[in-house]
Design an enzyme around this catalytic site. Sequence first.
Site, short mmCIF file in Angstrom:
data_model
loop_
_atom_site.label_atom_id
_atom_site.label_comp_id
_atom_site.label_asym_id
_atom_site.label_seq_id
_atom_site.Cartn_x
_atom_site.Cartn_y
_atom_site.Cartn_z
N GLY A 52 94.15 79.07 27.64
CA GLY A 52 92.74 77.67 27.63
C GLY A 52 92.97 77.87 25.98
O GLY A 52 93.32 78.93 25.61
N PRO A 53 92.73 77.13 25.62
CA PRO A 53 92.21 77.30 24.27
C PRO A 53 91.25 78.60 23.76
O PRO A 53 90.85 78.86 23.78
CB PRO A 53 91.11 76.11 23.79
CG PRO A 53 91.68 75.06 24.84
CD PRO A 53 91.89 75.32 25.66
N LYS A 58 88.66 83.57 27.49
CA LYS A 58 89.03 83.74 28.80
C LYS A 58 88.61 85.28 28.88
O LYS A 58 88.97 85.38 30.01
CB LYS A 58 90.51 83.55 27.67
CG LYS A 58 91.17 82.53 27.54
CD LYS A 58 92.99 81.46 27.37
CE LYS A 58 92.74 83.11 25.81
NZ LYS A 58 92.06 81.86 24.97
N ASP A 59 88.73 85.84 28.07
CA ASP A 59 87.85 87.55 28.03
C ASP A 59 87.29 87.43 28.77
O ASP A 59 86.61 88.51 29.26
CB ASP A 59 87.74 88.50 26.18
CG ASP A 59 89.05 88.14 25.94
OD1 ASP A 59 90.43 87.96 26.61
OD2 ASP A 59 89.40 88.46 24.71
N ARG A 84 90.18 94.40 16.37
CA ARG A 84 89.02 93.93 15.91
C ARG A 84 87.63 94.89 16.19
O ARG A 84 88.18 95.98 16.79
CB ARG A 84 88.58 92.81 16.37
CG ARG A 84 89.30 91.23 16.07
CD ARG A 84 88.89 90.34 16.95
NE ARG A 84 89.53 89.28 16.21
CZ ARG A 84 90.14 88.01 18.16
NH1 ARG A 84 89.42 88.30 19.05
NH2 ARG A 84 91.11 87.32 17.40
N ARG A 178 81.18 83.43 17.61
CA ARG A 178 81.60 84.98 17.43
C ARG A 178 81.46 85.56 16.89
O ARG A 178 82.35 86.43 16.42
CB ARG A 178 83.48 84.56 18.31
CG ARG A 178 83.90 85.64 19.17
CD ARG A 178 84.82 85.36 20.19
NE ARG A 178 85.92 85.24 19.22
CZ ARG A 178 87.54 84.63 19.78
NH1 ARG A 178 87.35 84.75 21.18
NH2 ARG A 178 88.21 84.13 19.14
N ARG A 189 92.55 76.86 14.15
CA ARG A 189 92.40 77.42 16.31
C ARG A 189 91.59 75.57 16.36
O ARG A 189 92.02 75.52 17.45
CB ARG A 189 91.24 78.40 16.13
CG ARG A 189 91.45 79.87 16.03
CD ARG A 189 91.08 80.96 15.99
NE ARG A 189 91.65 82.16 15.89
CZ ARG A 189 92.33 83.13 16.56
NH1 ARG A 189 92.44 83.18 18.12
NH2 ARG A 189 92.77 84.20 16.16
N1 ATP Z 1 80.41 79.66 29.14
C1 ATP Z 1 79.40 80.85 28.28
N2 ATP Z 1 78.62 80.61 28.00
C2 ATP Z 1 78.37 81.17 26.28
N3 ATP Z 1 78.94 81.74 25.62
C3 ATP Z 1 80.50 81.95 25.99
C4 ATP Z 1 80.43 81.60 27.79
N4 ATP Z 1 81.53 81.94 27.40
C5 ATP Z 1 82.27 82.77 26.75
N5 ATP Z 1 81.65 83.20 25.62
C6 ATP Z 1 81.17 83.07 24.24
O1 ATP Z 1 81.95 82.35 23.36
C7 ATP Z 1 82.90 83.39 22.62
C8 ATP Z 1 84.64 82.65 23.46
O2 ATP Z 1 84.78 83.71 24.40
P1 ATP Z 1 86.23 84.73 24.39
O3 ATP Z 1 86.32 86.02 23.53
O4 ATP Z 1 86.07 85.13 25.67
O5 ATP Z 1 87.04 83.79 24.27
P2 ATP Z 1 89.02 83.21 24.42
O6 ATP Z 1 89.71 81.79 24.81
O7 ATP Z 1 88.93 84.73 24.69
O8 ATP Z 1 89.58 83.17 22.56
P3 ATP Z 1 90.52 84.14 22.02
O9 ATP Z 1 91.60 83.17 22.44
O10 ATP Z 1 90.33 83.63 20.57
O11 ATP Z 1 89.96 85.08 22.43
C9 ATP Z 1 82.06 84.54 23.23
O12 ATP Z 1 81.72 85.18 21.89
C10 ATP Z 1 82.02 84.53 24.29
O13 ATP Z 1 80.95 85.86 24.91
#
Ligand code: ATP
Length: 239
Positions: A52-53, A58-59, A84, A178, A189
């Site tokens: 996903g974007p 995802k994390d 990080r 974030r 991004r």
């Molecule tokens: N359902 C949700 N509601 C509110 N905040 C969320 C939700 N899911 C994730 N977040 C928050 O959004 C931010 C981005 O999430 P995360 O780091 O998991 O994204 P990612 O897809 O892993 O990003 P990247 O690919 O850049 O590493 C984080 O601060 C996370 O805590």
Amino acid sequence: MGDTHKPKSTIPQLEKATKPELLRALESSLGSSFSSEPICPPPNPLIIVISGPSGVGKDAVIRKLREGRENLHFVVTATSRPMRPGEVDGKDYYFMSKEEFLSMVDKNELLEYALVYGDYKGIPKRQITDYMAKGYDIVLRVDIQGAQTLRKILGNSAVFIFLVAESELELVDRLIDRKTETAESLLVRVATAREEVQHIKNFDYVVVNAEGKLDYAVKLVESIIDAEKAKVRQRRAVI
Ligand SMILES: Nc1ncnc2c1ncn2[C@@H]1O[C@H](COP(=O)(O)OP(=O)(O)OP(=O)(O)O)[C@@H](O)[C@H]1O
């Protein structure tokens, strides 16, 4: 006309026989004993690709999945990007120099790799084969580019899940909150995310990770895994 299903012996009335007597009578009537072997073989180890974007969560989803489920191995990606704050080597990523990364490429030790925002990211094959051999399901967390490459390598032998935010605005909001991006990288991004949503059609499932509804998204991913494990025609991944 002969009755081929005619019992070979009489089955006692339920109330007049013990359970072992009844079982023996049923077995003798059927002409073979009941097997306690599983009726279906155990499901194949599954490879689950979660993509996903950037910033979609995802994390966050994977962190929750990890807490709530056994027998899943979350592959730790190798990367040449700097750590990080708060990240742990071997847990979040295997952090390494560009030279070390390229040596893994040379030795064909990566399932796929790519240069992402100027840094290398790749999936070590060994982790997947080792854990699949132990009967674990494998979770891979990759960006859209990685998912596309994996689709070419794995075809339908893996299950591909696309994670989306409920809206573009919500995604940008999350990335800003974030606080890991500069203004420039934020722009890259977000622009990339716009283009990436076009690739949903190459995935098997889409899961909306709505604001404040992380638990629901995680539950849906778990249901997808459960349904995949119950499939009659199982996927069979070979690395
Ligand atoms: N359902 C949700 N509601 C509110 N905040 C969320 C939700 N899911 C994730 N977040 C928050 O959004 C931010 C981005 O999430 P995360 O780091 O998991 O994204 P990612 O897809 O892993 O990003 P990247 O690919 O850049 O590493 C984080 O601060 C996370 O805590």
